[in-house]
Design a protein around this motif. Structure first.
Motif, PDB file in Angstrom:
ATOM      1  N   LYS A  34      65.075  20.363  72.261  1.00  0.00           N
ATOM      2  CA  LYS A  34      66.012  21.502  71.899  1.00  0.00           C
ATOM      3  C   LYS A  34      65.243  22.973  72.310  1.00  0.00           C
ATOM      4  O   LYS A  34      65.751  23.838  72.712  1.00  0.00           O
ATOM      5  CB  LYS A  34      66.419  21.477  70.391  1.00  0.00           C
ATOM      6  CG  LYS A  34      67.209  22.744  69.674  1.00  0.00           C
ATOM      7  CD  LYS A  34      67.077  22.293  68.138  1.00  0.00           C
ATOM      8  CE  LYS A  34      68.009  23.583  67.689  1.00  0.00           C
ATOM      9  NZ  LYS A  34      68.236  23.411  66.248  1.00  0.00           N
ATOM     10  N   LEU A  35      63.875  22.745  72.149  1.00  0.00           N
ATOM     11  CA  LEU A  35      63.159  24.028  72.351  1.00  0.00           C
ATOM     12  C   LEU A  35      63.300  24.453  73.944  1.00  0.00           C
ATOM     13  O   LEU A  35      63.457  25.580  74.258  1.00  0.00           O
ATOM     14  CB  LEU A  35      61.656  23.661  71.969  1.00  0.00           C
ATOM     15  CG  LEU A  35      60.642  24.991  72.393  1.00  0.00           C
ATOM     16  CD1 LEU A  35      60.998  26.280  71.460  1.00  0.00           C
ATOM     17  CD2 LEU A  35      59.248  24.534  72.106  1.00  0.00           C
ATOM     18  N   HIS A  36      63.161  23.293  74.872  1.00  0.00           N
ATOM     19  CA  HIS A  36      63.480  23.651  76.223  1.00  0.00           C
ATOM     20  C   HIS A  36      64.657  23.885  76.688  1.00  0.00           C
ATOM     21  O   HIS A  36      64.880  24.852  77.607  1.00  0.00           O
ATOM     22  CB  HIS A  36      62.756  22.109  77.007  1.00  0.00           C
ATOM     23  CG  HIS A  36      61.691  21.712  76.760  1.00  0.00           C
ATOM     24  ND1 HIS A  36      60.372  22.439  77.480  1.00  0.00           N
ATOM     25  CD2 HIS A  36      60.510  20.958  76.156  1.00  0.00           C
ATOM     26  CE1 HIS A  36      59.289  22.058  77.226  1.00  0.00           C
ATOM     27  NE2 HIS A  36      59.448  20.953  76.339  1.00  0.00           N
ATOM     28  N   GLN A  37      65.682  23.657  75.812  1.00  0.00           N
ATOM     29  CA  GLN A  37      67.300  24.065  76.243  1.00  0.00           C
ATOM     30  C   GLN A  37      67.168  25.465  75.882  1.00  0.00           C
ATOM     31  O   GLN A  37      67.828  26.232  76.554  1.00  0.00           O
ATOM     32  CB  GLN A  37      68.212  23.249  75.371  1.00  0.00           C
ATOM     33  CG  GLN A  37      68.192  21.853  76.126  1.00  0.00           C
ATOM     34  CD  GLN A  37      69.158  21.001  75.239  1.00  0.00           C
ATOM     35  OE1 GLN A  37      69.600  21.175  74.345  1.00  0.00           O
ATOM     36  NE2 GLN A  37      69.500  19.883  75.611  1.00  0.00           N
ATOM     37  N   GLU A  38      66.551  25.752  74.606  1.00  0.00           N
ATOM     38  CA  GLU A  38      66.684  27.102  74.156  1.00  0.00           C
ATOM     39  C   GLU A  38      65.703  28.093  74.911  1.00  0.00           C
ATOM     40  O   GLU A  38      66.036  29.575  75.033  1.00  0.00           O
ATOM     41  CB  GLU A  38      66.579  27.297  72.790  1.00  0.00           C
ATOM     42  CG  GLU A  38      67.657  26.862  71.772  1.00  0.00           C
ATOM     43  CD  GLU A  38      67.442  26.638  70.446  1.00  0.00           C
ATOM     44  OE1 GLU A  38      66.330  26.972  69.873  1.00  0.00           O
ATOM     45  OE2 GLU A  38      68.142  25.887  69.787  1.00  0.00           O
ATOM     46  N   ARG A  39      64.578  27.686  75.467  1.00  0.00           N
ATOM     47  CA  ARG A  39      63.565  28.464  75.919  1.00  0.00           C
ATOM     48  C   ARG A  39      63.116  27.764  77.318  1.00  0.00           C
ATOM     49  O   ARG A  39      61.889  27.222  77.142  1.00  0.00           O
ATOM     50  CB  ARG A  39      62.416  28.607  74.995  1.00  0.00           C
ATOM     51  CG  ARG A  39      62.823  29.624  73.581  1.00  0.00           C
ATOM     52  CD  ARG A  39      62.495  31.002  73.474  1.00  0.00           C
ATOM     53  NE  ARG A  39      61.448  31.496  74.189  1.00  0.00           N
ATOM     54  CZ  ARG A  39      60.370  32.019  73.669  1.00  0.00           C
ATOM     55  NH1 ARG A  39      60.109  31.456  72.297  1.00  0.00           N
ATOM     56  NH2 ARG A  39      59.342  32.475  74.274  1.00  0.00           N
ATOM     57  N   PRO A  40      63.678  27.705  78.185  1.00  0.00           N
ATOM     58  CA  PRO A  40      63.301  27.098  79.322  1.00  0.00           C
ATOM     59  C   PRO A  40      62.041  27.682  80.076  1.00  0.00           C
ATOM     60  O   PRO A  40      61.301  26.973  80.813  1.00  0.00           O
ATOM     61  CB  PRO A  40      64.498  27.123  80.456  1.00  0.00           C
ATOM     62  CG  PRO A  40      65.406  28.353  79.862  1.00  0.00           C
ATOM     63  CD  PRO A  40      65.116  28.528  78.254  1.00  0.00           C
ATOM     64  N   GLU A  41      61.876  28.640  79.952  1.00  0.00           N
ATOM     65  CA  GLU A  41      60.476  29.593  80.478  1.00  0.00           C
ATOM     66  C   GLU A  41      59.171  28.569  79.833  1.00  0.00           C
ATOM     67  O   GLU A  41      58.205  28.652  80.546  1.00  0.00           O
ATOM     68  CB  GLU A  41      60.517  30.763  80.094  1.00  0.00           C
ATOM     69  CG  GLU A  41      60.150  31.288  78.726  1.00  0.00           C
ATOM     70  CD  GLU A  41      61.673  31.306  77.987  1.00  0.00           C
ATOM     71  OE1 GLU A  41      61.487  31.805  76.667  1.00  0.00           O
ATOM     72  OE2 GLU A  41      62.626  31.057  78.521  1.00  0.00           O
ATOM     73  N   LEU A  42      59.350  27.919  78.524  1.00  0.00           N
ATOM     74  CA  LEU A  42      58.353  27.315  78.085  1.00  0.00           C
ATOM     75  C   LEU A  42      58.257  25.882  78.856  1.00  0.00           C
ATOM     76  O   LEU A  42      56.965  25.703  79.154  1.00  0.00           O
ATOM     77  CB  LEU A  42      58.556  26.970  76.804  1.00  0.00           C
ATOM     78  CG  LEU A  42      58.733  28.363  75.528  1.00  0.00           C
ATOM     79  CD1 LEU A  42      58.928  27.692  74.373  1.00  0.00           C
ATOM     80  CD2 LEU A  42      57.355  28.865  75.711  1.00  0.00           C
TER      81      LEU A  42
END
Length: 162
Positions: free
Chosen positions: A128-136
């Motif tokens: 979910k985090l990677h979907q919301e913040r792909p720069e991470l």
């Protein structure tokens, strides 16, 4: 001709104990099949098939009691649950000298199940985090690459930059 992977009485007993414990705790039978599959070195599908095709009918009374205990526990009426040893067909109360060991063993299995659930939750949250913040994701990949390069330098495959 005997099969190498023939189900033994011990396999059946362990599978039944696991399924009944999950029913009593309010977990799904699928979770029980997953847990049993690890110890029995079989697929969860094989465990589910064995339970549904061969064992379920033999444990109808035990299933009914496990469901009743679950409901009583949910209602807050259960003050303590006795240790149960599952034998073909009917559960019997365990001898008191086995109870502490059995309780510890069950507690460990419950903790292992919780760890699996939490690992799945961590993986879901990371996705979910990677979907919301792909720069991470790029930052994480860069971090892993830097670790690989450092390891290569430490092993002498790369020269240190001046």
């Amino acid at each position: 001709m005997d099969r190498k992977d023939k189900w033994t009485a011990e396999d059946d007993s362990f599978l039944a104990e696991t399924v009944l414990r999950h029913i009593q705790c309010g977990n799904s039978q699928l979770m029980a099949f997953e847990q049993a599959s690890v110890r029995l070195n079989r697929t969860s599908a094989a465990c589910g098939f064995r339970w549904n095709s061969e064992l379920r009918k033999q444990y109808e009374n035990a299933i009914r009691r496990a469901k009743q205990e679950r409901l009583q526990h949910k209602k807050g009426q259960a003050h303590g649950q006795p240790d149960i040893v599952i034998t073909r067909g009917e559960p019997q109360h365990a001898p008191s000298d086995e109870s502490p060991l059995r309780a510890v063993s069950q507690y460990i299995e419950e903790l292992e199940e919780k760890v699996k659930e939490q690992q799945a939750e961590i993986a879901r949250l990371k996705e979910k985090l990677h979907q919301e913040r792909p720069e991470l994701l790029v930052s994480e990949d860069l971090h892993h690459l830097m670790k690989i390069l450092k390891h290569a330098r430490d092993l002498g495959f790369l020269e240190k930059a001046n």
